[in-house]
Scaffold this active site. Structure first.
Site, PDB file in Angstrom:
ATOM      1  N   HIS A 111      -5.420   0.609  12.842  1.00  0.00           N
ATOM      2  CA  HIS A 111      -4.205  -0.531  13.062  1.00  0.00           C
ATOM      3  C   HIS A 111      -2.796  -1.177  13.354  1.00  0.00           C
ATOM      4  CE1 HIS A 111      -6.632  -0.517   8.296  1.00  0.00           C
ATOM      5  NE2 HIS A 111      -5.743  -1.521   8.223  1.00  0.00           N
TER       6      HIS A 111
ATOM      7  N   THR B 147      -7.061   0.526   1.598  1.00  0.00           N
ATOM      8  CA  THR B 147      -8.559   0.169   1.933  1.00  0.00           C
ATOM      9  C   THR B 147      -9.209   1.384   2.442  1.00  0.00           C
ATOM     10  OG1 THR B 147      -8.351  -1.915   2.599  1.00  0.00           O
ATOM     11  CG2 THR B 147      -9.536  -1.445   3.363  1.00  0.00           C
TER      12      THR B 147
ATOM     13  N   THR C 262       1.032  -1.026  -0.398  1.00  0.00           N
ATOM     14  CA  THR C 262      -0.127   0.298   0.225  1.00  0.00           C
ATOM     15  C   THR C 262       0.684   1.037  -0.102  1.00  0.00           C
ATOM     16  OG1 THR C 262      -0.099  -0.269   2.393  1.00  0.00           O
ATOM     17  CG2 THR C 262      -1.692  -1.166   0.940  1.00  0.00           C
TER      18      THR C 262
ATOM     19  N   LYS D 105       2.091  -0.189  11.293  1.00  0.00           N
ATOM     20  CA  LYS D 105       1.303  -0.340   9.840  1.00  0.00           C
ATOM     21  C   LYS D 105       2.401   1.078   9.710  1.00  0.00           C
ATOM     22  CE  LYS D 105      -2.233  -0.008   7.104  1.00  0.00           C
ATOM     23  NZ  LYS D 105      -1.061  -0.625   5.639  1.00  0.00           N
TER      24      LYS D 105
ATOM     25  N   ASN E 294      -6.377  -4.032  -0.324  1.00  0.00           N
ATOM     26  CA  ASN E 294      -7.037  -5.525   0.816  1.00  0.00           C
ATOM     27  C   ASN E 294      -7.319  -6.592  -0.485  1.00  0.00           C
ATOM     28  OD1 ASN E 294      -8.531  -6.401   2.223  1.00  0.00           O
ATOM     29  ND2 ASN E 294      -8.435  -4.844   3.724  1.00  0.00           N
ATOM     30  N   PHE E 295      -6.671  -7.533   0.210  1.00  0.00           N
ATOM     31  CA  PHE E 295      -7.035  -8.747  -0.556  1.00  0.00           C
ATOM     32  C   PHE E 295      -8.091  -9.608   0.192  1.00  0.00           C
ATOM     33  CE2 PHE E 295      -2.939  -8.344  -3.166  1.00  0.00           C
ATOM     34  CZ  PHE E 295      -3.615  -8.530  -3.771  1.00  0.00           C
TER      35      PHE E 295
ATOM     36  N   ALA F 281      -4.234  -4.639  -5.170  1.00  0.00           N
ATOM     37  CA  ALA F 281      -4.875  -4.537  -4.305  1.00  0.00           C
ATOM     38  C   ALA F 281      -4.155  -3.771  -2.848  1.00  0.00           C
ATOM     39  CB  ALA F 281      -5.753  -5.784  -3.600  1.00  0.00           C
TER      40      ALA F 281
HETATM   41  N1  LIG Z   1      -2.959  -5.593   0.053  1.00  0.00           N
HETATM   42  C1  LIG Z   1      -3.161  -6.351   1.447  1.00  0.00           C
HETATM   43  O1  LIG Z   1      -4.720  -7.592   1.940  1.00  0.00           O
HETATM   44  C2  LIG Z   1      -2.553  -5.881   2.510  1.00  0.00           C
HETATM   45  C3  LIG Z   1      -2.521  -6.935   3.862  1.00  0.00           C
HETATM   46  C4  LIG Z   1      -1.275  -6.426   4.591  1.00  0.00           C
HETATM   47  C5  LIG Z   1      -0.635  -6.091   4.359  1.00  0.00           C
HETATM   48  N2  LIG Z   1       0.009  -4.743   3.241  1.00  0.00           N
HETATM   49  C6  LIG Z   1       0.283  -4.670   2.733  1.00  0.00           C
HETATM   50  O2  LIG Z   1       1.246  -5.028   2.767  1.00  0.00           O
HETATM   51  C7  LIG Z   1       2.943  -4.584   2.624  1.00  0.00           C
HETATM   52  C8  LIG Z   1       3.315  -5.642   3.566  1.00  0.00           C
HETATM   53  O3  LIG Z   1       3.159  -5.944   4.903  1.00  0.00           O
HETATM   54  P1  LIG Z   1       3.644  -6.506   5.454  1.00  0.00           P
HETATM   55  O4  LIG Z   1       3.097  -6.844   6.835  1.00  0.00           O
HETATM   56  O5  LIG Z   1       4.421  -7.846   5.281  1.00  0.00           O
HETATM   57  O6  LIG Z   1       5.229  -5.887   6.486  1.00  0.00           O
HETATM   58  P2  LIG Z   1       5.893  -6.091   7.133  1.00  0.00           P
HETATM   59  O7  LIG Z   1       6.156  -7.323   7.322  1.00  0.00           O
HETATM   60  O8  LIG Z   1       7.012  -4.494   7.138  1.00  0.00           O
HETATM   61  O9  LIG Z   1       7.262  -6.902   5.756  1.00  0.00           O
HETATM   62  C9  LIG Z   1       7.724  -6.361   4.180  1.00  0.00           C
HETATM   63  C10 LIG Z   1       9.263  -6.978   4.440  1.00  0.00           C
HETATM   64  O10 LIG Z   1       9.532  -6.047   2.693  1.00  0.00           O
HETATM   65  C11 LIG Z   1      10.232  -6.066   2.200  1.00  0.00           C
HETATM   66  N3  LIG Z   1      10.984  -4.834   1.604  1.00  0.00           N
HETATM   67  C12 LIG Z   1      11.404  -3.643   1.709  1.00  0.00           C
HETATM   68  N4  LIG Z   1      12.306  -3.396   0.108  1.00  0.00           N
HETATM   69  C13 LIG Z   1      12.371  -4.660  -0.127  1.00  0.00           C
HETATM   70  C14 LIG Z   1      12.437  -4.378  -0.890  1.00  0.00           C
HETATM   71  N5  LIG Z   1      13.146  -3.378  -1.968  1.00  0.00           N
HETATM   72  N6  LIG Z   1      12.491  -5.478  -2.144  1.00  0.00           N
HETATM   73  C15 LIG Z   1      12.307  -6.596  -1.392  1.00  0.00           C
HETATM   74  N7  LIG Z   1      11.673  -6.629  -0.038  1.00  0.00           N
HETATM   75  C16 LIG Z   1      11.654  -5.015   0.286  1.00  0.00           C
HETATM   76  C17 LIG Z   1      11.290  -5.254   4.835  1.00  0.00           C
HETATM   77  O11 LIG Z   1      12.351  -6.469   4.062  1.00  0.00           O
HETATM   78  P3  LIG Z   1      13.793  -5.193   5.207  1.00  0.00           P
HETATM   79  O12 LIG Z   1      12.798  -5.315   6.902  1.00  0.00           O
HETATM   80  O13 LIG Z   1      14.816  -6.243   4.769  1.00  0.00           O
HETATM   81  O14 LIG Z   1      13.129  -3.882   5.139  1.00  0.00           O
HETATM   82  C18 LIG Z   1       9.605  -6.503   5.421  1.00  0.00           C
HETATM   83  O15 LIG Z   1      10.382  -7.826   5.032  1.00  0.00           O
HETATM   84  C19 LIG Z   1       2.787  -2.937   3.058  1.00  0.00           C
HETATM   85  O16 LIG Z   1       2.693  -1.849   2.297  1.00  0.00           O
HETATM   86  C20 LIG Z   1       1.412  -3.249   4.091  1.00  0.00           C
HETATM   87  O17 LIG Z   1       1.042  -2.203   4.079  1.00  0.00           O
HETATM   88  C21 LIG Z   1      -1.149  -5.980   2.528  1.00  0.00           C
END
Ligand SMILES: NC(=O)c1ccc[n+]([C@@H]2O[C@H](COP(=O)([O-])OP(=O)(O)OC[C@H]3O[C@@H](n4cnc5c(N)ncnc54)[C@H](OP(=O)(O)O)[C@@H]3O)[C@@H](O)[C@H]2O)c1
Length: 232
Positions: A138, A149, A80, A142, A105-106, A103
């Site tokens: 949240h 969303t 996002t 976050k 939100n999936f 998306a």
């Molecule tokens: N669409 C949906 O349904 C939904 C649901 C949940 C979350 N989200 C969104 O999805 C994203 C991730 O959420 P999350 O909960 O997984 O967050 P998270 O646990 O903080 O994970 C993000 C990951 O991305 C990695 N990262 C950062 N820069 C990168 C790059 N250039 N290449 C590859 N990896 C990289 C980080 O690694 P490092 O720590 O090594 O930097 C970290 O492991 C957020 O934007 C969140 O808002 C969306």
């Protein structure tokens, strides 16, 4: 299917677990450390992947998507906070005849919730005695606020009633589950419609369903295109 997972955080790990349970192969797992400026997303490293699933950070997603599309890999992204870059990425997808599904939100429930919010807004149109609001909550980690969303909810409600502003209030605290509320407060009553995500497995399942669907569907898609058909 052979899936490249870009972003090995909470979502990347949940999707990889579920993908393996469903018999898919994880072709590559690309973490933040490997991939500053998208440098790990080379055609060589991605060769043989049927699809990529990208969940990283708002500042990393546009470059990742650009490189994945240039490498010819159908890409699902749930990151996002990068929506301003969508027109540029959409043009690149068209130029390359690529495939992207994005998306904020999936979860399936949220898409039904968004449709219901549009309908509710239509019902309240022309009733100025009700004041409309959006609340979103949240967990403290976050990064972006308001949530993607919540912005989508605001856009949907405005489709139903373009005359209301639908201001968004955001809360970030502790381990709060992702919650979105649209409400109408009138002199004698209050109506609210809400969605609460209980675990990230619901998002992971939706992202994986999108990854299974996307190959063979060129263009830029949303979850609604997948669930209800284009224009549905
Ligand atoms: N669409 C949906 O349904 C939904 C649901 C949940 C979350 N989200 C969104 O999805 C994203 C991730 O959420 P999350 O909960 O997984 O967050 P998270 O646990 O903080 O994970 C993000 C990951 O991305 C990695 N990262 C950062 N820069 C990168 C790059 N250039 N290449 C590859 N990896 C990289 C980080 O690694 P490092 O720590 O090594 O930097 C970290 O492991 C957020 O934007 C969140 O808002 C969306």
């Amino acid at each position: 299917m052979r899936i490249a997972i870009v972003g090995n955080g909470k979502m990347g790990q949940a999707i990889a677990r579920l993908a393996e349970q469903r018999g898919h192969t994880i072709h590559a797992r690309i973490s933040g450390q490997d991939n500053a400026g998208g440098r790990a997303l080379t055609p060589d490293r991605l060769s043989g992947a049927d699809v990529a699933v990208e969940f990283t950070r708002p500042d990393a997603a546009p470059v990742n998507l650009e490189r994945l599309i240039r490498a010819g890999i159908p890409t699902v992204t749930g990151t996002t906070g990068w929506r301003d870059e969508l027109p540029r990425i959409t043009a690149l997808v068209a130029e390359r005849n690529g495939a992207l599904l994005h998306a904020a939100n999936f979860s399936l429930g949220v898409h039904l919730f968004l449709r219901a919010a549009r309908e509710l807004a239509r019902g309240f149109a022309g009733r100025p005695e009700f004041e409309a609001f959006i609340l979103e909550e949240h967990h403290a980690a976050k990064v972006d606020a308001p949530s993607g969303t919540a912005r989508e909810l605001q856009a949907r409600a405005r489709q139903g009633d373009p005359d209301r502003p639908y201001p968004i209030t955001s809360l970030r605290a502790g381990a709060t589950p992702g919650t979105h509320v649209v409400g109408y407060d009138g002199p004698y009553e209050r109506v609210t419609l809400s969605h609460e995500a209980r675990s990230r497995e619901g998002f992971a399942a939706g992202a994986l369903a999108a990854a299974e669907w996307l190959p063979g569907h060129p263009g830029v898609h949303t979850v609604e295109d997948m669930l209800f058909g284009a224009g549905g």
